[in-house]
Write a protein that holds these residues in place. Structure first.
Motif, PDB file in Angstrom:
ATOM      1  N   ASN A  79      -8.688 -19.569  -0.933  1.00 37.34           N
ATOM      2  CA  ASN A  79      -7.392 -19.396  -0.286  1.00 37.34           C
ATOM      3  C   ASN A  79      -7.150 -20.547   0.683  1.00 37.34           C
ATOM      4  O   ASN A  79      -8.065 -20.965   1.410  1.00 37.34           O
ATOM      5  CB  ASN A  79      -7.322 -18.068   0.477  1.00 37.34           C
ATOM      6  N   TYR A  80      -5.937 -21.056   0.675  1.00 36.66           N
ATOM      7  CA  TYR A  80      -5.560 -22.095   1.632  1.00 36.66           C
ATOM      8  C   TYR A  80      -5.586 -21.500   3.030  1.00 36.66           C
ATOM      9  O   TYR A  80      -5.029 -20.427   3.278  1.00 36.66           O
ATOM     10  CB  TYR A  80      -4.162 -22.614   1.283  1.00 36.66           C
ATOM     11  N   THR A  85       2.819 -24.893   4.320  1.00 41.38           N
ATOM     12  CA  THR A  85       2.399 -25.659   3.148  1.00 41.38           C
ATOM     13  C   THR A  85       1.448 -26.778   3.554  1.00 41.38           C
ATOM     14  O   THR A  85       1.489 -27.257   4.692  1.00 41.38           O
ATOM     15  CB  THR A  85       3.620 -26.254   2.432  1.00 41.38           C
ATOM     16  N   TYR A 118      -4.261 -23.599  -9.699  1.00 43.34           N
ATOM     17  CA  TYR A 118      -3.508 -22.976  -8.615  1.00 43.34           C
ATOM     18  C   TYR A 118      -2.664 -21.819  -9.151  1.00 43.34           C
ATOM     19  O   TYR A 118      -2.095 -21.897 -10.237  1.00 43.34           O
ATOM     20  CB  TYR A 118      -2.626 -24.014  -7.921  1.00 43.34           C
ATOM     21  N   TYR A 122       0.100 -19.380  -4.773  1.00 44.49           N
ATOM     22  CA  TYR A 122       0.048 -20.675  -4.098  1.00 44.49           C
ATOM     23  C   TYR A 122       1.410 -21.357  -4.141  1.00 44.49           C
ATOM     24  O   TYR A 122       1.918 -21.851  -3.120  1.00 44.49           O
ATOM     25  CB  TYR A 122      -1.012 -21.566  -4.745  1.00 44.49           C
ATOM     26  N   ARG A 125       4.309 -20.532  -1.801  1.00 46.82           N
ATOM     27  CA  ARG A 125       4.350 -21.125  -0.467  1.00 46.82           C
ATOM     28  C   ARG A 125       5.457 -22.171  -0.353  1.00 46.82           C
ATOM     29  O   ARG A 125       5.944 -22.461   0.737  1.00 46.82           O
ATOM     30  CB  ARG A 125       3.004 -21.781  -0.140  1.00 46.82           C
ATOM     31  N   ASP A 150      -5.225 -18.290  -3.923  1.00 45.12           N
ATOM     32  CA  ASP A 150      -4.450 -19.525  -4.087  1.00 45.12           C
ATOM     33  C   ASP A 150      -4.981 -20.421  -5.193  1.00 45.12           C
ATOM     34  O   ASP A 150      -4.205 -21.103  -5.870  1.00 45.12           O
ATOM     35  CB  ASP A 150      -4.426 -20.310  -2.772  1.00 45.12           C
TER      36      ASP A 150
END
Length: 420
Positions: A79-80, A85, A118, A122, A125, A150
């Motif tokens: 996960n980011y 972003t 991705y 994701y 976003r 993500d």
């Protein structure tokens, strides 16, 4: 070959180390077998393919030209960790890490293979909800959890030590691999989940003491997968060109579907006859004509899904009371060509015999269509073929997870925008 101190077969030990993961598992692997002598990757990374999924030219092949997959596998879900972003500095951090891995190990099953994809979540976003479809249940009888992390990285090598070392580098736990300075991605990504597995001669047999497989240890020594038969025949796999996106912002990329399936093989091995297993896996004609010897290596580079099997699925359901998994799935071909490239593998995650079904294809719709044919809804009801009973191998599988991912070309692999 058994370990001299614990009496654990080396293949089983290396698989177990990958499943456990972490620095301690890597250290144990190195203690048992040392670090393999793997060449470094190229100094000029522009010599590598533009496609992340271009693996075939770097894989070993068997006597029939079939590509032989790397033996040890890791799926690392990420996960980011930022808000909003990603920015350019974060993209540079991720790309630096990926490039360091490519410098450290040659590309290939006897070195290192990896890719990142991705998810729809994701891309949302960026306010985009049309980059690729969200995952969903693909049969009336399944209720999988949907993976909405993500990203997912697929990391593979014939050498457990290499796969584990690459993972540890990504997670910031190593700053050197194979004499090359490396860096991690943990300033940008958080680990959300980790799944592991294996494929290849001997590994399923070595690791069959799990739920879902009878205590009689029926998995053949030569089988590359738990169900006892060879798969991945070259002529039954889509080419890398066929699965490559041809136009648009992600031209040169592909899509990936990742699912997890629990296997229930007690009836498969202890009640079904050999002919029933062949018929359900391939086609009733294969069983009647004794086409499959052993695990199926004699078939060469094709599972021999000819017109007699593909064109007569409904007839076989009515007259034989059974249809094969391969003959159903072959109905999804376009212009007589397969549309998905399988890179799946077995697993003992959670102490359960399982399959991580990893398929790459030009569009997720290609996978969904293949799964629809595999379901065989058009075959049940008018014969002794039921929704799952005698309907290929459906009765031996429970899908627990599904996820869809876009795998960009290498130039866009590090935190791409929705419309680069």
């Amino acid at each position: 070959m058994s370990d001299s101190t614990r009496g654990i077969p080396r293949r089983e030990f290396m698989k177990a180390a990958v499943a456990i993961g972490g620095s301690a598992a890597l250290a144990a692997c190195v203690d048992r077998g040392g670090m393999p002598d793997v060449p470094k990757g190229p100094s000029d990374l522009s010599t590598l393919p533009k496609r992340q999924h271009a693996w075939n030219q770097y894989l070993s092949t068997d006597d029939y030209g079939n590509f032989v997959a790397a033996r040890h596998k890791i799926l690392l879900f990420l996960n980011y960790s930022g808000d909003g972003t990603p920015d350019e500095s974060e993209r540079e951090t991720v790309e630096k890490s990926f490039r360091s891995l490519e410098h450290a190990y040659k590309r290939g099953n006897d070195g290192l293979l990896f890719s990142i994809g991705y998810s729809p979540a994701y891309f949302e976003r960026f306010g985009a909800d049309d980059v690729l479809p969200k995952p969903k249940a693909l049969a009336s009888f399944e209720s999988p959890k949907l993976d909405e992390q993500d990203a997912v990285m697929q990391i593979e090598s014939d050498h457990a030590q290499v796969a584990l070392a690459a993972e540890q580098a990504l997670l910031g736990n190593r700053d050197e691999l194979n004499g090359v300075d490396v860096s991690g991605i943990t300033d940008v990504f958080e680990k959300a989940d980790r799944r592991t597995g294996f494929v290849g001669h001997g590994l399923p047999a070595d690791n069959q003491d799990v739920n879902g497989i009878p205590d009689s240890k029926p998995v053949p020594e030569k089988a590359p997968l738990y169900m006892g038969f060879k798969s991945g025949f070259k002529k039954n796999q889509a080419s890398e060109d066929r699965v490559t996106i041809q136009e648009g912002p992600f031209e040169g990329g592909t899509t990936k579907h990742v699912s997890h399936i629990n296997l229930h093989l007690d009836q498969w091995y202890e009640q079904d006859s050999r002919d029933q297993r062949v018929g359900k896996m391939f086609c009733p004609v294969h069983a009647e004509q004794n086409k499959v010897k052993g695990v199926g290596n004699n078939l060469g580079d094709s599972s021999e899904m000819d017109d007699e099997c593909i064109d007569n699925v409904k007839e076989h359901a009515r007259t034989r009371g059974i249809v094969g998994h391969s003959q159903k799935s072959a109905r999804a071909r376009k212009d007589d060509s397969p549309v998905i490239l399988r890179r799946d593998f077995d697993s003992t995650d959670g102490g359960q015999a399982g399959l991580h079904f990893v398929a790459i294809q030009r569009s997720i719709e290609d996978f969904n269509k293949t799964r629809t044919e595999m379901n065989g809804d058009d075959l049940s009801g008018n014969s002794s073929v039921g929704e799952r009973l005698n309907n290929g191998i459906l009765q031996y599988m429970t899908v627990t997870r599904r996820g869809n991912f876009l795998v960009p070309p290498r130039s866009l692999r590090s935190l791409p925008t929705a419309n680069p």
